[in-house]
Scaffold this motif. Structure first.
Motif, PDB file in Angstrom:
ATOM      1  N   GLU A  54       0.844  -1.197   0.000  1.00  0.00           N
ATOM      2  CA  GLU A  54       0.000   0.000   0.000  1.00  0.00           C
ATOM      3  C   GLU A  54       0.883   1.253   0.000  1.00  0.00           C
ATOM      4  O   GLU A  54       0.578   2.252  -0.665  1.00  0.00           O
ATOM      5  CB  GLU A  54      -0.936  -0.012   1.220  1.00  0.00           C
ATOM      6  CG  GLU A  54      -1.905   1.158   1.215  1.00  0.00           C
ATOM      7  CD  GLU A  54      -2.785   1.232   2.466  1.00  0.00           C
ATOM      8  OE1 GLU A  54      -3.011   0.200   3.124  1.00  0.00           O
ATOM      9  OE2 GLU A  54      -3.227   2.347   2.780  1.00  0.00           O
ATOM     10  N   LEU A  55       1.980   1.190   0.723  1.00  0.00           N
ATOM     11  CA  LEU A  55       2.887   2.340   0.791  1.00  0.00           C
ATOM     12  C   LEU A  55       3.438   2.685  -0.594  1.00  0.00           C
ATOM     13  O   LEU A  55       3.580   3.864  -0.943  1.00  0.00           O
ATOM     14  CB  LEU A  55       4.016   2.024   1.785  1.00  0.00           C
ATOM     15  CG  LEU A  55       4.920   3.177   2.188  1.00  0.00           C
ATOM     16  CD1 LEU A  55       4.123   4.364   2.737  1.00  0.00           C
ATOM     17  CD2 LEU A  55       5.923   2.690   3.247  1.00  0.00           C
ATOM     18  N   PRO A  97      -2.541  14.135   7.577  1.00  0.00           N
ATOM     19  CA  PRO A  97      -1.493  13.232   8.069  1.00  0.00           C
ATOM     20  C   PRO A  97      -1.597  11.843   7.418  1.00  0.00           C
ATOM     21  O   PRO A  97      -2.677  11.277   7.307  1.00  0.00           O
ATOM     22  CB  PRO A  97      -1.792  13.129   9.573  1.00  0.00           C
ATOM     23  CG  PRO A  97      -2.603  14.338   9.893  1.00  0.00           C
ATOM     24  CD  PRO A  97      -3.386  14.658   8.651  1.00  0.00           C
ATOM     25  N   VAL A  98      -0.457  11.359   6.990  1.00  0.00           N
ATOM     26  CA  VAL A  98      -0.367  10.000   6.451  1.00  0.00           C
ATOM     27  C   VAL A  98       0.672   9.273   7.292  1.00  0.00           C
ATOM     28  O   VAL A  98       1.728   9.837   7.606  1.00  0.00           O
ATOM     29  CB  VAL A  98       0.044  10.013   4.960  1.00  0.00           C
ATOM     30  CG1 VAL A  98       0.217   8.582   4.444  1.00  0.00           C
ATOM     31  CG2 VAL A  98      -1.000  10.749   4.125  1.00  0.00           C
ATOM     32  N   GLY A  99       0.352   8.045   7.667  1.00  0.00           N
ATOM     33  CA  GLY A  99       1.286   7.298   8.504  1.00  0.00           C
ATOM     34  C   GLY A  99       1.166   5.809   8.260  1.00  0.00           C
ATOM     35  O   GLY A  99       0.431   5.362   7.379  1.00  0.00           O
ATOM     36  N   LEU A 100       1.898   5.061   9.040  1.00  0.00           N
ATOM     37  CA  LEU A 100       1.828   3.606   8.958  1.00  0.00           C
ATOM     38  C   LEU A 100       1.083   3.079  10.174  1.00  0.00           C
ATOM     39  O   LEU A 100       1.253   3.594  11.284  1.00  0.00           O
ATOM     40  CB  LEU A 100       3.226   2.981   8.940  1.00  0.00           C
ATOM     41  CG  LEU A 100       4.209   3.433   7.851  1.00  0.00           C
ATOM     42  CD1 LEU A 100       5.445   2.535   7.875  1.00  0.00           C
ATOM     43  CD2 LEU A 100       3.561   3.411   6.466  1.00  0.00           C
ATOM     44  N   ARG A 101       0.292   2.062   9.939  1.00  0.00           N
ATOM     45  CA  ARG A 101      -0.309   1.343  11.049  1.00  0.00           C
ATOM     46  C   ARG A 101       0.713   0.331  11.560  1.00  0.00           C
ATOM     47  O   ARG A 101       1.192  -0.514  10.801  1.00  0.00           O
ATOM     48  CB  ARG A 101      -1.579   0.614  10.611  1.00  0.00           C
ATOM     49  CG  ARG A 101      -2.142  -0.233  11.732  1.00  0.00           C
ATOM     50  CD  ARG A 101      -3.525  -0.740  11.433  1.00  0.00           C
ATOM     51  NE  ARG A 101      -4.033  -1.496  12.567  1.00  0.00           N
ATOM     52  CZ  ARG A 101      -5.284  -1.900  12.693  1.00  0.00           C
ATOM     53  NH1 ARG A 101      -6.150  -1.619  11.750  1.00  0.00           N
ATOM     54  NH2 ARG A 101      -5.669  -2.574  13.759  1.00  0.00           N
ATOM     55  N   ILE A 102       1.026   0.444  12.830  1.00  0.00           N
ATOM     56  CA  ILE A 102       2.029  -0.420  13.441  1.00  0.00           C
ATOM     57  C   ILE A 102       1.337  -1.525  14.225  1.00  0.00           C
ATOM     58  O   ILE A 102       0.421  -1.256  15.014  1.00  0.00           O
ATOM     59  CB  ILE A 102       2.929   0.404  14.403  1.00  0.00           C
ATOM     60  CG1 ILE A 102       3.670   1.515  13.634  1.00  0.00           C
ATOM     61  CG2 ILE A 102       3.910  -0.496  15.155  1.00  0.00           C
ATOM     62  CD1 ILE A 102       4.612   1.035  12.547  1.00  0.00           C
ATOM     63  N   ASP A 132       3.254   6.187  -2.633  1.00  0.00           N
ATOM     64  CA  ASP A 132       4.403   6.871  -3.243  1.00  0.00           C
ATOM     65  C   ASP A 132       3.992   7.524  -4.559  1.00  0.00           C
ATOM     66  O   ASP A 132       4.393   8.648  -4.857  1.00  0.00           O
ATOM     67  CB  ASP A 132       5.543   5.867  -3.516  1.00  0.00           C
ATOM     68  CG  ASP A 132       6.326   5.531  -2.248  1.00  0.00           C
ATOM     69  OD1 ASP A 132       6.295   6.336  -1.290  1.00  0.00           O
ATOM     70  OD2 ASP A 132       6.961   4.454  -2.214  1.00  0.00           O
ATOM     71  N   THR A 133       3.189   6.794  -5.337  1.00  0.00           N
ATOM     72  CA  THR A 133       2.743   7.328  -6.624  1.00  0.00           C
ATOM     73  C   THR A 133       1.916   8.600  -6.424  1.00  0.00           C
ATOM     74  O   THR A 133       2.092   9.592  -7.131  1.00  0.00           O
ATOM     75  CB  THR A 133       1.883   6.265  -7.357  1.00  0.00           C
ATOM     76  OG1 THR A 133       2.580   5.026  -7.307  1.00  0.00           O
ATOM     77  CG2 THR A 133       1.611   6.656  -8.783  1.00  0.00           C
TER      78      THR A 133
END
Ligand SMILES: *Cc1c(COP(=O)(O)O)cnc(C)c1O
Length: 451
Positions: free
Chosen positions: A145-146, A161-166, A150-151
């Motif tokens: 998904e990341l 805000p964009v982040g990663l689910r940890i 990027d695209t």
């Protein structure tokens, strides 16, 4: 030890909730809101919802970045009705969405894009592009998904805000199906796998537009300690990412901590336990950096916002005996209490008995099965439960069902979706009802089924 003043206040609130519910049930029966065509309705105590949201705001007031107060989003799956989302919006909440349908519901309720967070493990490219264009916050679930993000980022930087689910991989709570932070959970970036932490740090180092971190360690059945431990993990990660960014001559990078939802609901009584205040206090102790003023806190509570406010009210149609067991056949079963029927150990519900006039039943308590209308043997909302003896024409209320129950029905046996009514009730006054969702008509049901 609990503060005695707080305990007394909690007892008072529970008693008032109970009294308002009794008033609403009596008024609903008196006004004929249940009848042969609609022997089942759902009720939501709007005052309880208001008090709960106020308690949430209070618990997190004066935490985090003073210029960006905590954003409390409501997990839409817990109460997916537009008027409910609108009420919550008016009370200052945003929305956490996990599908195009949930995003559309939040938008229909007037929740502005900057107060919406998109979390889902299966976001399509179209969904991501739309969220990016709207300025909805996104928590990416996995490395693939990341790459899609990027695209989008190459075109224009995100407005939200964009982040990663940890996934901090902390283990399960008491309900496996609700535990999202196990070693092999399908959710998020598994942080403790070999090399995973370095890969996450590198993902942030390579992408200055990643400014958030997210974790949601689970729902009902998750101990407070475990939830706080999950938050501590993302706070530590945020500090590490920020230190690396500063060392590389950039500004601090992560400024948003989305701590998820998952506060457990007490299905045993009208008392709220644990409270938002207890959870926020525990977070202050376990993850003080989260509250130091550098971060905006985002929350995603669902069940704890609505559960205690709701009751499902059904008429008892028949009573019978089989094999020495008394059975009350009612109109509330798997179509509205799906989890309780299919996983009764994990999701027990309290059943309150009311008579034919809607007054609390005063018959002698008796062990009974409380059954629903569906055509399979397991359609029971309570088994061998001691409840005042039920008779045909009486009513049963399934308590604490304001979240995840009537608003997310199950289409078995083509039973129509019941009306969901909000109410306000004061001792001495006449309860007022507002329609949050009309009962589905048989014509609508036929049309929906291709008729
Ligand atoms: C379901 C869910 C929530 C809400 O959980 P509750 O137990 O209803 O508070 C929050 N965040 C995410 C990512 C979820 O999947």
């Amino acid at each position: 030890m609990a503060d005695p003043n707080e305990t007394a206040a909690a007892d008072g609130a529970a008693a008032r909730l109970h009294a308002r519910r009794d008033l609403a049930v009596a008024a609903a029966v008196r006004r004929g809101l249940l009848d042969d065509t609609a022997p089942l309705i759902a009720l939501l105590d709007l005052r309880t919802v208001r008090e709960t949201v106020a308690a949430l705001h209070d618990a997190f007031a004066a935490t985090g970045d003073p210029a960006r107060p905590a954003l409390h989003t409501f997990a839409v799956k817990a109460g997916s009705l537009v008027p409910v989302l609108r009420l919550l919006r008016d009370l200052g909440m945003g929305a956490e969405v996990a599908s195009p349908g949930e995003l559309a519901l939040a938008r229909a309720a007037g929740v502005p894009a900057e107060r919406i967070v998109l979390d889902s493990p299966a976001k399509t490219t179209t969904e991501l592009r739309e969220a990016w264009a709207l300025g909805v916050a996104i928590n990416a679930d996995n490395p693939q998904e990341l790459v899609r993000l990027d695209t989008l980022a190459a075109d224009r930087p995100p407005r939200a805000p964009v982040g990663l689910r940890i996934n901090p991989q902390l283990g399960a709570g008491s309900i496996d199906a609700m535990s999202t932070a196990t070693a092999t959970s399908k959710f998020g970036f598994a942080l403790r796998d070999p090399g995973a932490r370095d890969r996450v740090l590198r993902a942030y180092a390579d992408r200055p537009w990643l400014t958030a971190l997210h974790c949601h360690v689970g729902s009902q059945g998750m101990p407070l300690d475990r939830m706080a431990a999950g938050v501590a993990v993302i706070v530590e990660l945020a500090e590490e990412i920020n230190a690396a960014a500063v060392a590389a001559g950039r500004r601090t990078q992560v400024d948003t901590l989305d701590i998820g939802g998952g506060l457990a609901v007490n299905f045993d009584s009208d008392e709220v336990a644990p409270s938002y205040r207890e959870f926020a206090q525990l977070l202050r102790d376990r993850a003080p950096a989260a509250f130091g003023g550098r971060y905006r806190i985002v929350t995603e509570f669902g069940r704890s916002v609505l559960a205690e406010a709701g009751a499902i009210l059904a008429r008892v149609e028949y009573t019978k005996d089989a094999g020495g067991r008394r059975i009350a056949v009612t109109h509330a079963g798997a179509q509205v209490a799906t989890r309780t029927v299919f996983a009764p150990e994990a999701w027990p519900l309290r059943v309150a008995a009311y008579d034919a006039e809607g007054r609390p039943a005063t018959t002698t308590p008796l062990r009974q099965d409380v059954a629903g209308p569906c055509c399979f043997a397991g359609d029971l909302v309570a088994r061998d439960r001691e409840v005042p003896e039920l008779r045909p024409g009486d009513h049963v209320a399934l308590l604490d069902t304001g979240a995840y129950y009537a608003s997310t029905p199950f289409g078995y046996n083509s039973l129509p979706r019941p009306a969901v009514l909000g109410f306000t009730a004061d001792p001495g006054g006449e309860p007022r009802f507002t329609t949050l969702r009309s009962a589905q008509t048989i014509e609508e049901l036929v049309a929906e089924s291709g008729g």
